[in-house]
Design a protein around this motif. Structure first.
Motif, PDB file in Angstrom:
ATOM      1  N   THR A  11      14.321  32.869  35.784  1.00 12.19           N
ATOM      2  CA  THR A  11      14.749  31.681  34.959  1.00 12.19           C
ATOM      3  C   THR A  11      14.623  30.290  36.072  1.00 12.19           C
ATOM      4  O   THR A  11      15.129  30.764  37.153  1.00 12.19           O
ATOM      5  CB  THR A  11      15.711  31.524  33.911  1.00 12.19           C
ATOM      6  OG1 THR A  11      16.931  31.717  34.965  1.00 12.19           O
ATOM      7  CG2 THR A  11      15.658  32.754  33.045  1.00 12.19           C
ATOM      8  N   GLU A 118      12.427  30.749  29.210  1.00 15.41           N
ATOM      9  CA  GLU A 118      13.769  30.241  29.337  1.00 15.41           C
ATOM     10  C   GLU A 118      14.262  30.319  27.769  1.00 15.41           C
ATOM     11  O   GLU A 118      13.718  29.591  27.011  1.00 15.41           O
ATOM     12  CB  GLU A 118      13.956  28.664  29.903  1.00 15.41           C
ATOM     13  CG  GLU A 118      15.260  28.475  30.324  1.00 15.41           C
ATOM     14  CD  GLU A 118      15.235  27.323  31.097  1.00 15.41           C
ATOM     15  OE1 GLU A 118      16.079  26.253  31.230  1.00 15.41           O
ATOM     16  OE2 GLU A 118      14.555  27.315  32.128  1.00 15.41           O
ATOM     17  N   GLY A 119      15.370  31.087  27.608  1.00 12.97           N
ATOM     18  CA  GLY A 119      16.053  31.158  26.412  1.00 12.97           C
ATOM     19  C   GLY A 119      14.855  31.858  25.470  1.00 12.97           C
ATOM     20  O   GLY A 119      14.250  32.813  25.813  1.00 12.97           O
ATOM     21  N   GLU A 120      14.410  31.074  24.655  1.00  8.71           N
ATOM     22  CA  GLU A 120      13.515  31.512  23.411  1.00  8.71           C
ATOM     23  C   GLU A 120      12.090  31.027  23.867  1.00  8.71           C
ATOM     24  O   GLU A 120      11.385  31.307  22.961  1.00  8.71           O
ATOM     25  CB  GLU A 120      14.054  31.519  21.895  1.00  8.71           C
ATOM     26  CG  GLU A 120      15.200  32.379  21.685  1.00  8.71           C
ATOM     27  CD  GLU A 120      15.368  32.468  20.300  1.00  8.71           C
ATOM     28  OE1 GLU A 120      14.661  32.091  19.420  1.00  8.71           O
ATOM     29  OE2 GLU A 120      16.756  32.610  20.030  1.00  8.71           O
ATOM     30  N   THR A 121      12.063  30.124  24.435  1.00  7.26           N
ATOM     31  CA  THR A 121      10.947  29.363  24.784  1.00  7.26           C
ATOM     32  C   THR A 121       9.940  30.368  26.149  1.00  7.26           C
ATOM     33  O   THR A 121      10.744  30.751  26.903  1.00  7.26           O
ATOM     34  CB  THR A 121      11.126  27.976  25.275  1.00  7.26           C
ATOM     35  OG1 THR A 121      11.679  27.238  24.268  1.00  7.26           O
ATOM     36  CG2 THR A 121       9.567  27.331  25.476  1.00  7.26           C
ATOM     37  N   ARG A 122       8.677  30.220  25.636  1.00  6.62           N
ATOM     38  CA  ARG A 122       7.838  30.939  26.562  1.00  6.62           C
ATOM     39  C   ARG A 122       6.686  30.102  26.929  1.00  6.62           C
ATOM     40  O   ARG A 122       6.404  29.166  26.414  1.00  6.62           O
ATOM     41  CB  ARG A 122       7.236  32.145  26.115  1.00  6.62           C
ATOM     42  CG  ARG A 122       8.201  33.195  25.376  1.00  6.62           C
ATOM     43  CD  ARG A 122       9.126  34.091  26.493  1.00  6.62           C
ATOM     44  NE  ARG A 122       9.869  35.064  25.998  1.00  6.62           N
ATOM     45  CZ  ARG A 122      11.174  34.756  26.002  1.00  6.62           C
ATOM     46  NH1 ARG A 122      11.682  33.755  26.314  1.00  6.62           N
ATOM     47  NH2 ARG A 122      11.888  35.675  25.722  1.00  6.62           N
ATOM     48  N   SER A 139       7.475  28.688  21.336  1.00  4.75           N
ATOM     49  CA  SER A 139       8.961  29.376  20.883  1.00  4.75           C
ATOM     50  C   SER A 139       8.845  29.581  19.544  1.00  4.75           C
ATOM     51  O   SER A 139       7.922  29.402  18.641  1.00  4.75           O
ATOM     52  CB  SER A 139      10.018  28.001  21.209  1.00  4.75           C
ATOM     53  OG  SER A 139       9.942  27.067  20.299  1.00  4.75           O
ATOM     54  N   SER A 168      12.689  23.636  29.080  1.00  3.62           N
ATOM     55  CA  SER A 168      13.967  23.067  28.762  1.00  3.62           C
ATOM     56  C   SER A 168      14.350  22.379  27.503  1.00  3.62           C
ATOM     57  O   SER A 168      15.545  22.025  27.123  1.00  3.62           O
ATOM     58  CB  SER A 168      14.088  21.747  29.819  1.00  3.62           C
ATOM     59  OG  SER A 168      13.201  20.685  29.452  1.00  3.62           O
ATOM     60  N   ARG A 169      13.365  22.603  26.664  1.00  5.65           N
ATOM     61  CA  ARG A 169      13.822  22.155  25.008  1.00  5.65           C
ATOM     62  C   ARG A 169      14.659  23.051  24.212  1.00  5.65           C
ATOM     63  O   ARG A 169      14.480  24.244  24.530  1.00  5.65           O
ATOM     64  CB  ARG A 169      12.321  21.654  24.453  1.00  5.65           C
ATOM     65  CG  ARG A 169      11.687  20.689  24.770  1.00  5.65           C
ATOM     66  CD  ARG A 169      10.546  20.474  23.678  1.00  5.65           C
ATOM     67  NE  ARG A 169       9.789  19.288  24.590  1.00  5.65           N
ATOM     68  CZ  ARG A 169       8.566  19.018  23.901  1.00  5.65           C
ATOM     69  NH1 ARG A 169       8.078  19.612  23.185  1.00  5.65           N
ATOM     70  NH2 ARG A 169       7.872  18.099  24.771  1.00  5.65           N
TER      71      ARG A 169
END
Length: 169
Positions: A11, A118-122, A139, A168-169
């Motif tokens: 990440t 990052e997190g649930e965002t691709r 996402s 980063s959202r």
């Protein structure tokens, strides 16, 4: 010698030096042998971690040159020299921007796919054998965003900044 990081380290990194607390280090136990918890600091450089990650990804890119037509069992074209050269350029800019990818894989579309999460965002950069480059971010919420960009340094940097903002959202 740099340590290879786990996938969690793919990440977006912080810049600088990280200090980790280690618990129950046998070399740091109390003289009384009580096994009390003691803490030691170990420093690792994000720069060297990223360097190791990018070396590994560049190795994967080099191995795509050995793929044969039909590598995916569906008559897929392997990445050609154009796609590999552009992917190498994208990796150089990604390294300068300190944004290591999650993975680099040959694309079933004929080319190279570079993925981020990052997190649930691709997000993904797809470099086609034709020399075209596209990016997409998505996402679980909202519509995916896709765009094309050229292989110039400024085009790649602009796409990387858009990916960084969306991640980063």
């Amino acid at each position: 010698m740099p340590m290879l990081a786990t996938p969690a380290a793919f990440t977006r990194p912080d810049v600088g030096i990280h200090y980790f607390m280690r618990q129950n280090d046998p070399a740091q136990t109390s003289a009384e042998g009580r096994g009390s918890m003691s803490h030691t600091l170990r420093e690792t450089s994000t720069f060297w971690e990223n360097k190791a990650l990018f070396d590994e990804v560049r190795g994967r890119l080099g191995r795509t040159a050995r793929l044969q037509p039909g590598w995916d069992t569906y008559d897929g074209d392997p990445p050609n020299q154009t796609a590999r050269a552009l992917a190498a350029k994208v990796l150089t800019v990604l390294e300068a921007e300190a944004l290591p990818p999650l993975r680099l894989l040959p694309s079933v579309e004929g080319g190279i796919a570079i993925s981020f999460a990052e997190g649930e965002t691709r997000a993904e950069i797809e470099i086609y054998n034709t020399g075209e480059i596209a990016a997409a971010a998505y996402s679980g919420q909202g519509e995916p965003t896709a765009w094309e960009f050229d292989g110039s340094d400024s085009g790649i940097r602009t796409a990387i900044e858009q990916i960084r903002v969306r991640l980063s959202r």
